[in-house]
Design a protein around this motif. Structure first.
Motif, PDB file in Angstrom:
ATOM      1  N   UNK A 410      37.635  14.187  17.202  1.00 15.37           N
ATOM      2  CA  UNK A 410      36.502  15.084  16.954  1.00 15.37           C
ATOM      3  C   UNK A 410      36.793  16.480  17.487  1.00 15.37           C
ATOM      4  N   UNK A 411      37.423  16.558  18.639  1.00 16.80           N
ATOM      5  CA  UNK A 411      37.778  17.852  19.222  1.00 16.80           C
ATOM      6  C   UNK A 411      38.770  18.583  18.327  1.00 16.80           C
ATOM      7  N   UNK A 412      39.736  17.846  17.758  1.00 18.94           N
ATOM      8  CA  UNK A 412      40.673  18.457  16.810  1.00 18.94           C
ATOM      9  C   UNK A 412      39.929  18.954  15.579  1.00 18.94           C
ATOM     10  N   UNK A 413      38.992  18.144  15.102  1.00 14.78           N
ATOM     11  CA  UNK A 413      38.181  18.511  13.936  1.00 14.78           C
ATOM     12  C   UNK A 413      37.445  19.827  14.169  1.00 14.78           C
ATOM     13  N   UNK A 414      37.016  20.029  15.437  1.00 12.34           N
ATOM     14  CA  UNK A 414      36.252  21.233  15.792  1.00 12.34           C
ATOM     15  C   UNK A 414      37.148  22.356  16.318  1.00 12.34           C
ATOM     16  N   UNK A 419      31.589  22.667  22.650  1.00  8.67           N
ATOM     17  CA  UNK A 419      30.158  22.582  22.354  1.00  8.67           C
ATOM     18  C   UNK A 419      29.909  21.912  21.009  1.00  8.67           C
ATOM     19  N   UNK A 420      30.662  22.330  19.989  1.00  7.32           N
ATOM     20  CA  UNK A 420      30.502  21.742  18.655  1.00  7.32           C
ATOM     21  C   UNK A 420      30.864  20.259  18.682  1.00  7.32           C
ATOM     22  N   UNK A 421      31.952  19.913  19.366  1.00  5.21           N
ATOM     23  CA  UNK A 421      32.373  18.517  19.439  1.00  5.21           C
ATOM     24  C   UNK A 421      31.316  17.659  20.133  1.00  5.21           C
ATOM     25  N   UNK A 446      45.055  17.241  25.413  1.00  3.03           N
ATOM     26  CA  UNK A 446      43.702  17.594  24.947  1.00  3.03           C
ATOM     27  C   UNK A 446      43.748  18.951  24.258  1.00  3.03           C
ATOM     28  N   UNK A 447      43.263  19.047  23.003  1.00  2.00           N
ATOM     29  CA  UNK A 447      43.292  20.325  22.282  1.00  2.00           C
ATOM     30  C   UNK A 447      42.490  21.395  23.007  1.00  2.00           C
ATOM     31  N   UNK A 451      42.666  25.546  18.864  1.00  3.05           N
ATOM     32  CA  UNK A 451      43.883  24.813  18.498  1.00  3.05           C
ATOM     33  C   UNK A 451      43.811  24.354  17.059  1.00  3.05           C
ATOM     34  N   UNK A 452      44.733  24.789  16.192  1.00  5.99           N
ATOM     35  CA  UNK A 452      44.700  24.362  14.800  1.00  5.99           C
ATOM     36  C   UNK A 452      45.109  22.905  14.667  1.00  5.99           C
ATOM     37  N   UNK A 453      44.597  22.198  13.635  1.00 10.88           N
ATOM     38  CA  UNK A 453      45.000  20.804  13.446  1.00 10.88           C
ATOM     39  C   UNK A 453      46.470  20.697  13.106  1.00 10.88           C
ATOM     40  N   UNK A 454      47.125  19.610  13.558  1.00  9.91           N
ATOM     41  CA  UNK A 454      48.543  19.395  13.262  1.00  9.91           C
ATOM     42  C   UNK A 454      48.702  18.994  11.816  1.00  9.91           C
ATOM     43  N   UNK A 455      49.679  19.553  11.106  1.00 10.64           N
ATOM     44  CA  UNK A 455      49.898  19.170   9.729  1.00 10.64           C
ATOM     45  C   UNK A 455      50.415  17.741   9.627  1.00 10.64           C
TER      46      UNK A 455
END
Length: 457
Positions: A410-414, A419-421, A446-447, A451-455
């Motif tokens: 979820x943190x990666x998603x955000x 706060x959003x997570x 921990x992102x 931090x952009x998502x990993x491809x």
């Protein structure tokens, strides 16, 4: 509107002050940054107008370090693009060329005065809550606003303030979960110089800053029980004692609190005082989750599509019927915040003038399958033995291990936004921080924020 003008404004101080006064602002002049800091700590401010020759970044960074959030505009003689860019990068919201233009000054003051938190509602479920809010707004009763994270509790609080007899006075919001526990007392009640290490000057608290107006205690359920006792006394006596102070200061405020937790359960658990709950919960406004407000989803989608097209200097974007159907069918666990981010993303990713269902995607560009299908896997009946691979893969894992993966994903998603997570996960930001600290101590990556998502490889 409390306006502090910092610096000489290139000799245009008198003209700018008069224009602001003519537009209803209360103006105080600070000749330098240090004087401005002292004034903000002692009196508070709604807006800073800073000479571009001053150290804008240093002043705003110092305010941020003291958890003081005051918007600032920079002023400079002529239209020097380099100075304007530097001021905006330093944290100023606008750059106003001097000599001051009355219409421009008035527009900036109006933009700051009018809430960014636009109150948009069309659904019957929300209309009932707003009707109750309008009925009690003119009273002095304390209000408890309840509802899931991201449903618009602060927006509702501002609506009550704007409908009250205090609407011309300050509206001060404090997020009780975002401020470290050891600093919250000073933040709320203020402190005297030397009251503790780092207290370099006297500073009024949020109660004094809101005097005459409304104070919002956001996420009050995250406040420590010991501090709740002092808050109860302030509400009863209508006076505050600054940390390290020798005398009480009388206050006149309207108090509004919000929570996304069941405070009755918190009382049973011993984490929230029952007597404080009785004091705050004179009137309860319960905001329904976004999934139960389909007409609000429709209105908010259109609003966010217009706002973010303008914000990103893009042509107007229209939400198609197909896209609207899948948006209305989604459960929106993050409520309005999640919807806002989704539409912002769609505005950026759509190539044409229409936002289609295929434009509703996750931050990494993948199709959002739950939205695209219009329902979650949990709503579908599947024959025994044919469960999705993701569900089957959970067997044999501990709850703590699954929870950790869910939080990190979820943190990666955000993009690392805590706060959003926390809002999507349905937990407080303090709980999220505590869990992340445990993971980091165990060597988990921990992102960080941004931090952009990993491809996918």
């Amino acid at each position: 509107m409390r306006l502090i003008i910092v610096g000489s404004l290139g000799g245009q101080l008198a003209a700018a002050s008069q224009i602001a006064l003519n537009n209803g602002a209360k103006v105080i002049h600070a000749p330098d940054e240090q004087t401005a800091l002292t004034l903000i700590r002692s009196k508070g401010a709604d807006l800073l107008m800073i000479d571009v020759k001053c150290d804008i970044k240093g002043l705003l960074d110092q305010l941020a370090s003291e958890h003081i959030s005051t918007p600032a505009v920079a002023c400079g003689v002529g239209s020097n693009s380099d100075e304007a860019v530097a001021a905006i990068r330093a944290g100023a919201k606008e750059y106003i060329p001097l000599p001051p233009d009355p219409d421009l000054i008035a527009a900036v003051l109006t933009a700051i005065t009018v809430d960014e938190h636009e109150f948009i509602y069309r659904d019957r479920n929300m209309m009932q809550v707003v009707k109750l809010a309008d009925q009690i707004a003119a009273s002095e009763a304390s209000i408890m606003i309840t509802g899931d994270s991201g449903t618009g509790k602060e927006v509702m609080a501002r609506h009550v303030h704007n409908k009250s007899r205090r609407r011309g006075k300050s509206f001060i919001a404090v997020n009780c979960a975002a401020i470290p526990e050891n600093l919250l007392e000073s933040e709320l009640f203020g402190h005297e110089k030397g009251a503790f290490t780092g207290a370099v000057a006297r500073r009024i608290g949020k109660f004094e800053e809101a005097n005459g107006g409304t104070l919002l205690l956001d996420e009050i359920s995250e406040m420590d029980v010991r501090l709740q006792a002092k808050l109860l006394r302030v509400i009863q006596e209508r006076e505050v004692d600054r940390v390290g102070g020798s005398g009480a200061v009388k206050i006149d405020i309207r108090l509004i609190a919000t929570t996304n937790r069941n405070l009755q359960e918190a009382v049973k658990e011993g984490t929230f005082r029952e007597d404080l709950l009785f004091r705050l919960n004179v009137i309860n406004l319960n905001i329904p989750p976004l999934k139960d407000r389909p007409e609000d989803i429709r209105a908010l989608c259109k609003h966010f599509a217009i706002r973010y097209a303008e914000f990103n200097a893009l042509p107007p974007k229209n939400v198609t019927d197909d896209a609207m159907k899948v948006l209305i069918n989604h459960s929106w666990p993050g409520n309005v915040r999640e919807l806002e981010n989704t539409i912002h993303r769609a505005v950026l990713l759509t190539a044409g003038s229409d936002i289609e269902a295929s434009d509703i995607v996750l931050p990494d560009g993948k199709p959002h399958m739950e939205i695209q299908s219009g329902s979650s896997l949990g709503d579908q009946q599947t024959p025994e033995g044919t469960e999705p691979l993701a569900a089957a893969s959970l067997i044999g894992r501990t709850v703590a291990d699954v929870e950790k993966d869910l939080i990190i994903d979820t943190l990666k998603h955000c993009l690392g936004n805590r706060t959003h997570a926390a809002n999507i996960l349905g937990i407080s930001i303090r709980t999220l921080r505590n869990k992340l600290n445990i993971y980091m101590s165990d060597g988990v990556n921990v992102p960080g924020p941004g931090t952009p998502p990993m491809p996918n490889l």
